[in-house]
Motif scaffolding. Structure first.
Motif, short mmCIF file in Angstrom:
data_model
loop_
_atom_site.label_atom_id
_atom_site.label_comp_id
_atom_site.label_asym_id
_atom_site.label_seq_id
_atom_site.Cartn_x
_atom_site.Cartn_y
_atom_site.Cartn_z
N ILE A 77 40.95 44.70 41.46
CA ILE A 77 40.19 43.44 41.37
C ILE A 77 40.01 43.05 39.90
CG2 ILE A 77 37.99 42.30 41.85
CD1 ILE A 77 37.86 43.87 44.47
N TYR A 78 39.74 44.03 39.03
CA TYR A 78 39.62 43.72 37.61
C TYR A 78 40.94 43.16 37.06
CZ TYR A 78 35.01 45.87 37.29
OH TYR A 78 33.68 46.16 37.45
N CYS A 79 42.06 43.67 37.51
CA CYS A 79 43.36 43.14 37.08
C CYS A 79 43.52 41.68 37.50
CB CYS A 79 44.51 43.98 37.62
SG CYS A 79 44.70 45.56 36.77
N TRP A 80 43.05 41.34 38.70
CA TRP A 80 43.08 39.93 39.14
C TRP A 80 42.24 39.08 38.21
CZ3 TRP A 80 41.43 40.99 44.88
CH2 TRP A 80 42.43 41.71 45.54
N ILE A 81 41.04 39.58 37.89
CA ILE A 81 40.12 38.83 37.04
C ILE A 81 40.71 38.64 35.64
CG2 ILE A 81 37.86 38.94 35.91
CD1 ILE A 81 36.87 40.37 38.53
N TRP A 82 41.32 39.68 35.10
CA TRP A 82 41.92 39.62 33.75
C TRP A 82 43.24 38.86 33.73
CZ3 TRP A 82 41.11 45.53 33.55
CH2 TRP A 82 39.76 45.82 33.31
N GLY A 83 43.80 38.59 34.90
CA GLY A 83 45.05 37.85 34.98
C GLY A 83 46.29 38.69 34.78
N THR A 84 46.15 40.02 34.88
CA THR A 84 47.33 40.88 34.71
C THR A 84 48.03 41.18 36.03
OG1 THR A 84 45.94 42.86 34.79
CG2 THR A 84 46.41 41.94 32.62
N ALA A 85 47.44 40.73 37.14
CA ALA A 85 48.05 40.89 38.47
C ALA A 85 47.53 39.77 39.36
CB ALA A 85 47.69 42.25 39.06
N GLU A 86 48.29 39.49 40.41
CA GLU A 86 47.90 38.48 41.39
C GLU A 86 47.65 39.15 42.73
OE1 GLU A 86 47.48 35.13 41.02
OE2 GLU A 86 47.82 35.37 38.87
N PRO A 87 46.62 38.74 43.45
CA PRO A 87 46.34 39.35 44.74
C PRO A 87 47.32 38.88 45.81
CG PRO A 87 44.78 37.58 44.33
CD PRO A 87 45.60 37.74 43.08
N SER A 88 47.59 39.76 46.74
CA SER A 88 48.40 39.37 47.90
C SER A 88 47.50 38.57 48.85
CB SER A 88 48.95 40.60 48.61
OG SER A 88 47.88 41.32 49.23
N LEU A 89 48.11 37.86 49.74
CA LEU A 89 47.35 37.11 50.74
C LEU A 89 46.50 38.06 51.58
CD1 LEU A 89 46.64 34.46 52.10
CD2 LEU A 89 48.68 34.74 53.53
N TYR A 90 47.06 39.20 51.94
CA TYR A 90 46.35 40.19 52.74
C TYR A 90 45.11 40.69 52.00
CZ TYR A 90 45.55 44.37 55.57
OH TYR A 90 44.99 45.34 56.37
N SER A 91 45.23 40.95 50.71
CA SER A 91 44.09 41.40 49.92
C SER A 91 43.03 40.32 49.80
CB SER A 91 44.53 41.83 48.52
OG SER A 91 45.36 42.96 48.60
N LEU A 92 43.46 39.08 49.62
CA LEU A 92 42.51 37.96 49.55
C LEU A 92 41.73 37.82 50.84
CD1 LEU A 92 44.38 35.05 47.74
CD2 LEU A 92 42.36 36.29 46.96
N ILE A 93 42.40 37.98 51.95
CA ILE A 93 41.73 37.89 53.25
C ILE A 93 40.67 38.99 53.38
CG2 ILE A 93 42.06 38.18 55.75
CD1 ILE A 93 44.81 36.74 55.32
N ARG A 94 41.02 40.20 52.96
CA ARG A 94 40.06 41.31 53.05
C ARG A 94 38.84 41.06 52.17
NH1 ARG A 94 44.49 45.76 52.61
NH2 ARG A 94 43.42 46.12 50.65
N VAL A 95 39.05 40.55 50.96
CA VAL A 95 37.93 40.25 50.07
C VAL A 95 37.07 39.13 50.67
CG1 VAL A 95 37.31 39.28 47.81
CG2 VAL A 95 39.03 41.09 47.97
N ALA A 96 37.71 38.08 51.17
CA ALA A 96 36.96 36.98 51.79
C ALA A 96 36.14 37.48 52.97
CB ALA A 96 37.92 35.87 52.24
N ASP A 97 36.72 38.35 53.78
CA ASP A 97 35.99 38.91 54.93
C ASP A 97 34.76 39.69 54.48
OD1 ASP A 97 37.78 37.79 56.71
OD2 ASP A 97 38.84 39.67 57.12
N VAL A 98 34.90 40.49 53.43
CA VAL A 98 33.77 41.27 52.91
C VAL A 98 32.68 40.33 52.41
CG1 VAL A 98 33.05 42.83 51.05
CG2 VAL A 98 35.10 43.34 52.38
N LEU A 99 33.07 39.24 51.77
CA LEU A 99 32.10 38.30 51.22
C LEU A 99 31.56 37.33 52.26
CD1 LEU A 99 33.86 37.47 47.82
CD2 LEU A 99 31.95 39.05 48.22
N GLY A 100 32.18 37.30 53.44
CA GLY A 100 31.74 36.39 54.49
C GLY A 100 32.07 34.93 54.19
N ILE A 101 33.21 34.72 53.52
CA ILE A 101 33.65 33.37 53.17
C ILE A 101 35.09 33.18 53.63
CG2 ILE A 101 32.05 33.19 51.21
CD1 ILE A 101 34.38 33.86 49.34
#
Length: 68
Positions: free
Chosen positions: A32-56
């Motif tokens: 997640i820190y790599c996504w924030i720093w811009g050194t990596a991009e999240p996969s769609l699957y990872s984005l879905i998991r984060v959204a589910d955890v956040l309830g958004i």
């Protein structure tokens, strides 16, 4: 705003920490820190998991507004 910045903003707004979200989403905090720093991009699957955890939705993360 980059996708990483948007994720950081949504995590902060949720009152959770990055390690808490990462653990629940089964992603390493470093990833997640790599996504924030811009050194990596999240996969769609990872984005879905984060959204589910956040309830958004993915639309909430990327700031998409649905036109009526």
């Amino acid at each position: 705003m980059t996708i990483g910045e948007a994720i950081k903003k949504k995590i902060t707004e949720s009152g959770k920490t990055i390690p808490q979200v990462a653990t629940k989403a089964r992603i390493s905090p470093q990833t997640i820190y790599c996504w924030i720093w811009g050194t990596a991009e999240p996969s769609l699957y990872s984005l879905i998991r984060v959204a589910d955890v956040l309830g958004i939705t993915l639309d909430d993360i990327v700031g998409r507004k649905v036109k009526q």
